[in-house]
Design a protein around this motif. Structure first.
Motif, PDB file in Angstrom:
ATOM      1  N   ASP A 189       0.778  -1.149  -0.010  1.00 36.87           N
ATOM      2  CA  ASP A 189      -0.029  -0.037   0.006  1.00 36.87           C
ATOM      3  C   ASP A 189       0.788   1.323  -0.096  1.00 36.87           C
ATOM      4  N   ILE A 190       0.217   2.498  -0.254  1.00 41.45           N
ATOM      5  CA  ILE A 190       1.057   3.549  -0.166  1.00 41.45           C
ATOM      6  C   ILE A 190       1.079   3.949   1.176  1.00 41.45           C
ATOM      7  N   SER A 191       2.204   4.734   1.616  1.00 38.67           N
ATOM      8  CA  SER A 191       2.202   5.265   2.978  1.00 38.67           C
ATOM      9  C   SER A 191       1.700   6.745   3.222  1.00 38.67           C
ATOM     10  N   GLY A 192       1.543   7.413   2.040  1.00 36.31           N
ATOM     11  CA  GLY A 192       1.060   8.728   2.388  1.00 36.31           C
ATOM     12  C   GLY A 192       0.935   9.312   1.026  1.00 36.31           C
ATOM     13  N   LEU A 223       7.471  13.003   1.523  1.00 35.28           N
ATOM     14  CA  LEU A 223       7.660  12.494   3.049  1.00 35.28           C
ATOM     15  C   LEU A 223       7.870  11.162   3.201  1.00 35.28           C
ATOM     16  N   SER A 245       9.258   7.059   1.507  1.00 37.72           N
ATOM     17  CA  SER A 245      10.288   6.615   0.950  1.00 37.72           C
ATOM     18  C   SER A 245      10.077   5.192   0.474  1.00 37.72           C
ATOM     19  N   GLY A 289       8.321   2.624  -2.785  1.00 36.85           N
ATOM     20  CA  GLY A 289       7.890   2.502  -4.160  1.00 36.85           C
ATOM     21  C   GLY A 289       6.433   3.005  -4.691  1.00 36.85           C
ATOM     22  N   HIS A 349       5.967   6.756  -4.252  1.00 31.17           N
ATOM     23  CA  HIS A 349       6.523   7.506  -5.148  1.00 31.17           C
ATOM     24  C   HIS A 349       5.731   7.379  -6.602  1.00 31.17           C
ATOM     25  N   THR A 389      11.711  14.040   5.983  1.00 33.18           N
ATOM     26  CA  THR A 389      12.040  13.557   4.501  1.00 33.18           C
ATOM     27  C   THR A 389      13.300  13.087   4.407  1.00 33.18           C
ATOM     28  N   LYS A 442       2.367  16.313   7.858  1.00 35.92           N
ATOM     29  CA  LYS A 442       1.826  15.134   7.618  1.00 35.92           C
ATOM     30  C   LYS A 442       0.493  14.931   8.064  1.00 35.92           C
ATOM     31  N   GLU A 443      -0.104  15.958   9.095  1.00 36.37           N
ATOM     32  CA  GLU A 443      -1.403  15.920   9.467  1.00 36.37           C
ATOM     33  C   GLU A 443      -2.164  16.789   8.461  1.00 36.37           C
ATOM     34  N   ASN A 453      -2.525  15.551   2.699  1.00 34.31           N
ATOM     35  CA  ASN A 453      -1.871  14.468   2.785  1.00 34.31           C
ATOM     36  C   ASN A 453      -2.922  12.966   2.661  1.00 34.31           C
ATOM     37  N   TRP A 487      -8.468   7.332  -2.009  1.00 32.54           N
ATOM     38  CA  TRP A 487      -7.574   6.102  -1.411  1.00 32.54           C
ATOM     39  C   TRP A 487      -8.198   5.325  -0.145  1.00 32.54           C
ATOM     40  N   SER A 509      -7.499   2.907   2.190  1.00 31.98           N
ATOM     41  CA  SER A 509      -6.222   2.109   2.870  1.00 31.98           C
ATOM     42  C   SER A 509      -6.341   0.706   2.719  1.00 31.98           C
ATOM     43  N   GLY A 510      -5.091   0.273   2.228  1.00 28.93           N
ATOM     44  CA  GLY A 510      -5.051  -1.329   1.939  1.00 28.93           C
ATOM     45  C   GLY A 510      -5.823  -1.955   1.034  1.00 28.93           C
TER      46      GLY A 510
END
Lengths: 550, 331
Positions: free
Chosen positions: A53-56, A61, A63, A65, A68, A139, A194-195, A199, A213, A215-216
């Motif tokens: 999953d994407i993280s944000g 912020l 890292s 794949g 990005h 970052t 981040k908050e 985001n 999005w 999540s998951g």
């Protein structure tokens, strides 16, 4: 007229296919029309499988794949890498260095708009710079921005940065995703980026707008019809999170996804049947990561480069690539990514030659007294432990094959596989290892100061093997201090020659990236950088579109 | 009874604090840090000062007991904090997104397992060594021994790829938003068939064997003999007298499986691409997302304690021997 006739032909062919009992398989008729010109069309949904999953949604912020990849669709930088991995303008119209390489002036495009309609200006670039250098911004990409001594907005479409000393990576560093000042400014000062609501509902300038999005589960993007480079063809992109490689593969077989990365065995063995070849196009190009066999150079046994050269001769790289990756990798001759401007293969090569390996080791004093084991003059056998991290079958296999090849020349090794975080903390950072099998991901720029410069050997630094060579130090310093490519090429070619001679690591291979894309997608032109550089020009001809895009 | 429940409830508080304390220490002892950047990529490295700054930002520079105290005092106010991962969302939001799916799946599974295991257990016990007993024994043991992921892949190949009857993975089709209401429900259900089938098949063995064992013991009891002697039909003997008693130990086992309902199965969730709690937790552990891991643990621990308490109370209610045990001894 001709276009019309062709379309009709397609429809007839489609009908035949239907009657022939393979109605779902529209791709069979693509082949017939592919020879001629197919008209690009807007629309359709492109489904991509992602294992994580994407993280944000503020990629600066993150890292990983996946984040990005999604970030690249939503946000743009001032420059971007083209098909040959050269940096070309994106949101910048042009740029200019001062003669001493210290001042870099950017002229920005005037026709770029944020997804909310606000114009993009130099203030946004300035803002992004300030975000990146803010100590409260978590970052991983600060370094190049901390090298900036002074930044100023000259007018709404002109931005200038001044470096304390020349920074070769300066242009590349401005491929960083530019963030919207008008939306994010108030969150940055308190370190609350981040908050911010952006985001989870990002606003960028890129080819695709954010839609959803879950999540998951999935990320959905829709095409940005006002994109400054022109409206992208594919109407919607869905990133489906499928955390299991086996499931991804089954979804491919059932045509549930349009793009996925294959493993070597899937690529070589499990997709070579006609139905798959008809439904997907397989692509293959070198990735930007190499695998190596490294040594602790502080260990006196590995300090003499003849020992390392001997190991390079003892290992059969082709055998490794065949055995571990079904041949889907390229022999590495050094740490620079093949296909980039700085790469050269005109360096010392080490063919598989156990006799030569033994001879080299004998020169250093490791001799076989008839029992097949190499010993030093005191009779101590040459034996050590090869360590690698858990969870990477490929590296484990590499270690096993190396173990066998070294055993054949009389060097005894043991293999130890350790969980990643402990491996880094207990062995790598404390330099408590003899030999390791690991990998490095390398960027598009050849600057690898951090990994090879002798000053970078601290516990939190990257020169973990403890390599120190005065000439390499100088080449790295010169290489990163020039903004002229023709000049840098010389340094990096020489750098690769020295490394090949020294073999601080045995460079094994660059693994191939192995994506497959649904054959209904047109406009893909493989290039040294891969296939994704022109994603906004990919399209599905009208008659092959599978989904209505919402 | 009320006093008993109250006392157990009060005792649960220090126990819960103890659990969180130990978990907190353990997850912080594990190497690794929630710092952005990939260790292996040259182009993504952080200068040392920046790493320290980020540690400070997350409060990771303080001694462990201070960190624990800060965390505990926030949790006491029901503030579970925000995730360390780049999305930075509140831990409770992240959990509440994932919990319904996992809970729903597990409850359905549990119901199916109970609905199948109890009759299977009873029938195999009353017809011990019959053909039915042998076949079901074989069947449930095959289920017990079959690896989840392997069975899942086989079913996916058969029903998803070859026959094309069922979707392979996920919870909803991509065009879900455009379907009519009933089609949406059908779509959702068809996505659940395979994961529930796999989980049920694997979970059937334990409970049905337990049921069989307990039933076998019960039918040999004197009171069953008595029931038969007074001329009750075999059906009444089994259903009324034996089954009720035989169910008691099964209730205990079920009570203990309640906390597992929100844990989620990592294997099933990842192979069927279901966004549930199991995956959330795994992702949290890999990212060393301490607030998320701790939030998750607190919820699971609380539920375990409650489930234990609940099982004890129910057990006491169902079985007079336990409720009156103390008194009888005094007599």
């Amino acid at each position: 007229m001709r276009g019309r006739a062709r379309l009709l032909l397609v429809m007839v062919a489609g009908a035949t296919a239907l009657f022939a009992g393979c109605g779902r398989d529209t791709s069979s008729l693509v082949e017939e029309t592919a020879s001629g010109q197919v008209t690009p069309a807007y629309g359709d949904t492109f489904v991509e499988a992602t294992i994580g999953d994407i993280s944000g949604l503020i990629p600066n912020l993150t890292s990983d794949g996946a984040s990005h990849e999604v970030g690249n669709m939503i946000y743009d930088g001032l420059v971007k890498a083209d098909k040959d991995l050269n940096y070309v303008s994106a949101m910048a119209e042009s740029w200019q260095f001062s003669a001493d390489c210290l001042e870099l002036t950017w002229r920005l495009r005037r026709d770029v708009k944020w997804h909310d309609g606000r114009p993009f200006t130099a203030d946004d670039v300035m803002f992004t710079y300030q975000v990146m250098i803010n100590p409260k911004t978590p970052t991983a990409y600060k370094e190049d921005f901390l090298a900036v001594k002074h930044a100023e907005v000259l007018d709404p479409y002109t931005f200038r940065v001044t470096y304390a000393k020349p920074l070769a990576k300066a242009i590349q560093s401005w491929s960083m995703w530019i963030l919207p000042k008008h939306l994010l400014e108030r969150y940055v000062a308190d370190g609350k980026l981040k908050e911010s609501p952006e985001n989870s509902r990002p606003v960028g300038t890129g080819a695709y707008r954010f839609q959803e999005w879950k999540s998951g589960e999935k990320v959905v993007l829709v095409s940005n019809n006002d994109y400054y480079e022109g409206r992208p063809y594919l109407g919607r992109i869905v990133y489906r999170v499928i955390p299991n490689q086996g499931t991804i593969f089954l979804e491919l077989k059932a045509k549930g996804v349009d793009l996925a990365s294959l493993t070597a065995i899937q690529y070589a063995r499990q997709t070579e049947y006609p139905a798959f070849r008809k439904a997907y196009r397989k692509h293959r190009y070198p990735s930007s990561a190499y695998t190596y066999f490294g040594f602790n150079l502080k260990d006196p046994r590995f300090a003499d480069r003849r020992v390392r050269q001997a190991f390079a001769h003892a290992i059969n790289k082709q055998e490794l690539i065949e055995g571990v990756l079904m041949g889907l990798a390229r022999e590495a001759t050094g740490p620079i990514r093949p296909g980039t401007w700085a790469y050269t293969d005109k360096v010392a090569r080490y063919d598989y030659n156990p006799e030569k390996a033994k001879a080299l080791l004998a020169q250093v004093g490791w001799k076989d007294n008839g029992d097949g084991i190499l010993r030093d003059k005191d009779g101590k056998p040459f034996s050590f432990t090869i360590r690698t991290n858990q969870g990477n079958e490929e590296r484990k296999k590499v270690a096993e094959i190396i173990q066998q090849r070294l055993g054949a020349i009389g060097v005894q090794t043991e293999i130890q596989v350790i969980e990643w975080a402990s491996f880094i903390k207990e062995f790598i950072k404390k330099k408590r290892f003899e030999a390791i099998v690991l990998g490095w991901g390398v960027g598009t720029d050849p600057d690898q100061y951090g990994v090879w410069h002798s000053s970078q050997q601290g516990p939190d630094q990257l020169n973990t093997v403890g390599y120190a060579n005065l000439e390499v130090d100088r080449l790295l310093e010169d290489g990163r201090a020039s903004c002229h490519q023709q000049e840098r090429v010389k340094y990096y070619h020489r750098f690769q020659e020295v490394l090949a001679e020294d073999q601080p690591l045995v460079f094994l291979y660059f693994r191939d990236a192995l994506p497959v894309v649904s054959s209904r997608v047109y406009g893909i032109h493989p290039a040294p950088s891969g296939i994704f550089y022109n994603f906004d020009h990919w399209y599905v001809p009208k008659q092959l579109q599978r989904y209505t895009s919402g | 009874m009320l006093l008993f429940a109250l006392r157990r409830l009060l005792l649960a508080i220090p126990l819960l604090i103890g659990i969180t304390f130990v978990s907190f220490i353990v997850i912080h002892l594990a190497p690794g840090e929630p710092i952005p950047g990939a260790e292996e990529d040259i182009s993504r490295q952080l200068p040392k000062e920046v790493v320290e700054k980020i540690r400070e930002l997350y409060g990771l520079d303080k001694p462990l007991y201070v960190q624990y105290w800060n965390w505990l005092s926030r949790v006491a106010r029901l503030d579970f904090g925000k995730s360390f991962q780049p999305d930075g969302r509140p831990v409770l939001t992240k959990i509440s997104e994932r919990l319904p799916v996992t809970l729903f799946l597990n409850v359905v599974e549990l119901i199916i397992i109970v609905a199948l295991a109890v009759p299977i257990g009873v029938l195999s016990a009353t017809r011990q060594y019959s053909m039915f007993d042998k076949v079901t024994t074989l069947f449930v043991f095959v289920g017990f021994a079959t690896p989840d992921f392997w069975l899942a892949l086989l079913l996916m190949i058969l029903f998803g790829v070859q026959l094309g009857w069922l979707p392979i993975s996920g919870l909803r089709s991509l065009n879900w938003e455009y379907l009519s209401f009933w089609k949406q429900q059908w779509d959702f259900l068809s996505h659940l068939v395979l994961p529930i089938a796999v989980a049920t098949f694997g979970g059937l063995a334990g409970l049905s064997r337990y049921m069989r064992q307990s039933m076998l013991e019960t039918v040999r009891q004197d009171y069953v003999q008595t029931a038969r002697a007074k001329g009750l039909s075999e059906q009444a003997v089994i259903a009324k007298h034996a089954l009720r008693n035989a169910l008691l130990p099964v209730v205990t086992v079920l009570g203990l499986s309640l906390p597992g309902l929100i844990g989620g199965s990592v294997i099933i969730e990842s192979i069927f691409a279901i966004p549930g709690m199991g995956q959330l937790m795994v992702q949290g552990v890999f990212a060393r997302d301490y607030p998320l891991i701790m939030g998750n643990l607190v919820i699971v621990a609380t539920l375990t304690l409650f489930a234990n308490l609940f099982a004890d109370i129910v057990y006491g209610l169902v079985d007079p021997r336990i409720r009156l045990g103390g008194r009888r001894r005094r007599r």
